[in-house]
Each structure stands twice: as structure tokens, then as C-alpha cells.
Design a protein around this motif. Structure first.
Motif, PDB file in Angstrom:
ATOM      1  N   ASP A  35      13.045  70.344   4.733  1.00 12.95           N
ATOM      2  CA  ASP A  35      13.328  71.470   5.641  1.00 12.95           C
ATOM      3  C   ASP A  35      14.125  71.001   6.860  1.00 12.95           C
ATOM      4  O   ASP A  35      15.091  71.645   7.271  1.00 12.95           O
ATOM      5  CB  ASP A  35      12.027  72.120   6.130  1.00 12.95           C
ATOM      6  N   PHE A  50      17.238  82.344   6.531  1.00 14.25           N
ATOM      7  CA  PHE A  50      16.705  83.452   5.724  1.00 14.25           C
ATOM      8  C   PHE A  50      17.331  84.783   6.157  1.00 14.25           C
ATOM      9  O   PHE A  50      17.740  85.582   5.324  1.00 14.25           O
ATOM     10  CB  PHE A  50      15.172  83.539   5.867  1.00 14.25           C
ATOM     11  N   PHE A  58      18.986  79.913   0.714  1.00  9.81           N
ATOM     12  CA  PHE A  58      18.104  78.800   1.093  1.00  9.81           C
ATOM     13  C   PHE A  58      17.637  78.053  -0.155  1.00  9.81           C
ATOM     14  O   PHE A  58      17.608  76.819  -0.180  1.00  9.81           O
ATOM     15  CB  PHE A  58      16.906  79.325   1.893  1.00  9.81           C
TER      16      PHE A  58
HETATM   17  C1  S3P Z   1       8.621  77.989   2.343  1.00  7.66           C
HETATM   18  C2  S3P Z   1       8.022  76.944   2.978  1.00  7.66           C
HETATM   19  C3  S3P Z   1       8.604  76.300   4.169  1.00  7.66           C
HETATM   20  C4  S3P Z   1      10.126  76.499   4.198  1.00  7.66           C
HETATM   21  C5  S3P Z   1      10.477  77.929   4.042  1.00  7.66           C
HETATM   22  C6  S3P Z   1       9.940  78.536   2.744  1.00  7.66           C
HETATM   23  C7  S3P Z   1       7.955  78.596   1.155  1.00  7.66           C
HETATM   24  O1  S3P Z   1       8.324  74.906   4.146  1.00  7.66           O
HETATM   25  O2  S3P Z   1      10.744  75.733   3.198  1.00  7.66           O
HETATM   26  O3  S3P Z   1       9.957  78.632   5.159  1.00  7.66           O
HETATM   27  O4  S3P Z   1       8.618  79.313   0.385  1.00  7.66           O
HETATM   28  O5  S3P Z   1       6.752  78.323   0.938  1.00  7.66           O
HETATM   29  P1  S3P Z   1       6.882  74.271   4.529  1.00  7.66           P
HETATM   30  O6  S3P Z   1       6.082  74.245   3.268  1.00  7.66           O
HETATM   31  O7  S3P Z   1       7.229  72.907   4.987  1.00  7.66           O
HETATM   32  O8  S3P Z   1       6.289  75.126   5.575  1.00  7.66           O
END
Ligand code: S3P
Length: 172
Positions: A35, A50, A58
Motif C-alpha cells: 500500500d 479509489f 487500484f
Molecule cells: C483493502 C485493504 C487496504 C488497502 C485498500 C483496500 C482491502 O490495505 O489495500 O484500502 O480491500 O481490504 P490494508 O489491509 O493494509 O488495510
């Protein structure tokens, strides 16, 4: 064959980033937070990616980064919680890394990330309900990962030691 990387998978708030940093420190490996890397490269935070580019964009950025990182070596990789949504991501990581799925109860997850405004999927009133709904929708995908570690009540150091032990045992 010795696995080249350690890859941490799991829902938001299961401790992937904090545990990953501890593992990398103990093994003297490089820590990569997917991330963080995506945010750095895009020059904007995840909620803006997003909102402005859409979730499919994404996911495409995540997919490309998985392919790049799976070719690396000596990396401890903390993935985003949705990495399991594309099975090819897990296939690629499995090929060169030990993939570990971190688990936690919905209430623990809420405690850990409930106040964080950086997670667009949890930008709703009923956060616990949303966590339960997403966990349910993804449960088969997380369950399919061979190595599972329950993180409830454990510190990042304790979780890291379990994973390092598993890595050493599985590779000797
Ligand atoms: C997501 C988790 C987030 C980030 C995004 C989407 C998801 O990462 O990639 O907001 O789809 O579960 P973290 O697991 O590090 O919070």
C-alpha cells in the motif's frame, strides 16, 4: 527449495505491516509495504486513488506490483487486504515465497483500524457490520492459504516469531 520471500496476507487490521517490519528486522531482510509503495508511486493516498481512479484501477496497480515483487528475493512483503481477490496474486507469491495469512476477530479488527480514515472500504457508519460482511465475502479466499496465524491477543513480536519459526521449519 528455500523460499525467497515471506508474504503476509490477511484482512485489514490483522497486523501485516507491523508484523512484517519486525520479521524484516529480525531476519535482516528488506520490508516492502505494498500500500505504501502504491501511494508513493501514485503520489496520492489510497482513498483518493479509489475516489478519483476507481477500485478496479487500484486492483490493477496491486496486480502489477505483485508481479514485480514476486520476482524479488529476501523481501518481507505486507500486502493489502484485498490481494486475495485475484487468485493469480496468490499463485505468483506462492511460487517464490512463503505466504502466511494473518487472522483476527472482527472486534479486534475494529479496535485496530476503526479510527483510521485511510481505508475507503471502511468509510461507513456501521464499521463492524462492514468488517463482518467483507470477511464473510472473502472467507473462502483467506481460508485457501496454507499457512494461517491467529493474531488475537498476540503482540507483533510474538506473531513475527511464530512466522519466522514456520519459515525456518518449512525450509530446512
Ligand atoms: C483493502 C485493504 C487496504 C488497502 C485498500 C483496500 C482491502 O490495505 O489495500 O484500502 O480491500 O481490504 P490494508 O489491509 O493494509 O488495510
Amino acid at each position: 527449495m528455500r523460499k525467497a520471500n515471506i508474504v503476509l496476507v490477511g484482512f485489514m487490521g490483522t497486523g501485516k505491516s507491523s508484523v512484517g517490519q519486525v520479521i524484516a528486522g529480525e531476519l535482516h531482510w528488506q520490508f516492502v509495504d505494498m500500500d505504501t509503495l502504491i501511494v508513493e508511486r501514485q503520489g496520492k493516498p489510497i482513498p483518493r486513488i479509489f475516489a478519483e481512479d476507481g477500485e478496479p484501477h487500484f486492483r490493477a496497480l496491486e496486480r502489477a506490483l505483485v508481479q514485480e515483487l514476486a520476482a524479488g528475493e529476501g523481501l518481507v512483503i505486507s500486502t493489502g487486504g484485498g490481494i486475495v481477490l485475484n487468485p493469480k496474486n496468490i499463485e505468483d507469491f506462492d511460487a517464490t515465497g512463503l505466504v502466511v495469512c494473518l487472522r483476527a476477530r472482527p472486534e479486534t479488527i475494529l479496535d485496530r483500524v476503526g479510527q483510521d480514515t485511510n481505508r475507503p472500504l471502511l468509510a461507513v457508519e456501521d464499521k463492524l457490520g462492514k468488517i463482518r460482511q467483507l470477511l464473510e465475502a472473502r472467507s473462502k479466499l483467506y481460508d485457501a492459504i496454507g499457512c494461517q496465524v491467529d493474531t488475537d491477543g498476540l503482540t507483533p513480536h510474538q506473531i513475527a516469531n511464530v512466522i519466522i519459526g514456520t519459515y525456518e521449519f518449512s525450509c530446512l
